[in-house]
Design an enzyme around this catalytic site. Structure first.
Site: not given
Length: 425
Positions: A80, A195-196, A273, A313, A355
């Site tokens: 970040w 991010n996303e 994920y 990720e 991740w």
């Protein structure tokens, strides 16, 4: 290896002129290139780097993370470059920055440079952690804007102005450790817009599409040296309805094809994920989903987008019911195998970032997905094996490139000698 040899020879003939040696990673077609050779990213996420490095007494943890990563062959870290409002912010008000936190980010970049690790720096968060789009919207409300949704981050001109200012501040930052402006530092591999990013209030995808177009253009107006990606998870949208059956059963207002076709976006990203997205499914079904998810995105990056694909990720949590290290190794091996097979055939899969990476003594950062390389777990071995395999592919590319350059030099020498000979008159 026949497919690899053919792919490499074709690649070399097509890209003989892209051997810039300035240390920046760039794209050539569906590949990343570094100093004239293909680059493959076997790496990790460590969102916490700036946060921890802002305390000089804790910087050894950042150094240890990079040292351990480098010793395991890891080449890229994603982290970040934001912390908006709240506790220990980087940006505590629009356009106002905490210098101590900025020096933490300076240190992260300097240490990555020291260990030969490239960085993907994310510039904002979709979620409330570290402020996110909600903080930007609240700042605008405090300035008198009437906003009804956190998704107004993507629409409101005042909010967009705040965000553009943040991007400009980061890109133009002078690193107090290296003396290099961020926008001139080849340690940084790429910028990530968010991010996303998600905009559930507009499932058509038009809001996110317009926002990415505007912000990509803005970044490129400041920095033409670095690559840029949008931060997408990879969900398909209305531009490719035939692919939407690959999505888990939700729509977040993004479109993998349309969003990544934007000219300012240099490469595509995908997250995965299965344990979160298909939490009620068993491991077999989750791995089946993962196979299809990766196959679809690798194919589309190669043949539709014609850009590299980075899996930014992925992971599996030890908090999942019935978890075993074997299950996590299976997921990592599945991801790595897809990347390796694509890479050795000259395809678009350019690497994966798991991740997340932690070091010893960071228990408060554990989220179930963490990997501590010094634990010497079976997963750490899987990670190292992938690094070695991708390095071998890069070495073959480099050898063939050097051989081709040697042949060209020999031909040039012969031509020069022939031109110097008497013509017989």
């Amino acid at each position: 290896m026949k497919n690899l040899a053919v792919a490499l020879i074709l690649f070399l003939f097509l890209h003989q002129k892209c051997f810039a040696g300035d240390g920046f990673i760039r794209t050539r077609g569906i590949h990343f290139m570094l100093n004239g050779s293909p680059f493959y990213a076997n790496g990790f996420n460590a969102y916490w780097l700036m946060y921890v490095a802002s305390d000089p007494s804790q910087r050894h943890k950042v150094a240890t993370a990079f040292q351990q990563a480098s010793s395991h062959g890891l080449t890229v870290a994603r982290t970040w470059a934001f912390s908006d409002g709240g506790y220990k912010p980087l940006q505590y008000a629009p356009g106002s920055y905490n210098e101590q936190m900025f020096k933490g980010l300076d240190f992260v970049i300097a240490e990555a440079r020291r260990y030969g690790i490239k960085l993907v720096l994310s510039l904002a968060n979709n979620y409330e952690s570290f402020g996110g789009k909600k903080q930007y919207v609240n700042w605008a409300r405090s300035a008198g804007q009437y906003l009804t949704s956190d998704d107004d981050f993507f629409r409101n001109s005042v909010v967009k102005g705040y965000y553009k200012n943040h991007m400009r501040t980061i890109l133009s930052r002078f690193n107090t450790f290296t003396g290099i402006l961020y926008k001139n530092d080849p340690t940084i591999m790429a910028w990530e817009l968010m991010n996303e990013p998600r905009c559930t209030s507009d499932p058509s995808g038009r809001t996110i599409q317009a926002w990415i177009m505007e912000m990509a253009s803005y970044v490129k107006s400041i920095d033409r040296s670095h690559m840029l990606e949008a931060g997408l998870e990879g969900f398909y949208g209305q531009s490719s309805p035939q692919r939407m059956n690959l999505n888990p059963s939700f729509n977040v207002g993004t479109d993998f094809i349309a969003n990544n076709r934007i000219p300012g976006i240099d490469f595509a990203t995908v997250h995965s994920y299965p344990d979160q997205w298909l939490s009620s499914s068993n491991d077999e079904n989750q791995l089946s989903f993962l196979n299809n998810w990766l196959n679809g995105h690798i194919q589309d990056a190669q043949y539709v987008l014609k850009k590299p694909l980075l899996l930014t990720e992925f992971g599996k949590s030890w908090k999942d019911p019935g978890f075993s290290p074997y299950q996590r190794d299976m997921l990592f091996n599945t991801v790595y195998y897809k990347i390796y097979v694509s890479a050795k055939r000259g395809g678009a899969a350019a690497g994966g970032l798991f991740w997340q990476l932690l070091t010893e003594g960071m228990d408060t950062f554990r989220d179930g997905y963490e990997i501590v390389l010094s634990d010497n777990s079976s997963t750490a071995n899987v990670i190292s094996q992938q690094a070695r395999k991708l390095y071998q592919i890069r070495k073959i590319f480099a050898r063939m490139r050097n051989l081709e350059m040697w042949k060209r030099a020999r031909r040039a020498q012969r031509l020069a000698r022939n031109r110097g000979k008497p013509n017989g008159k």
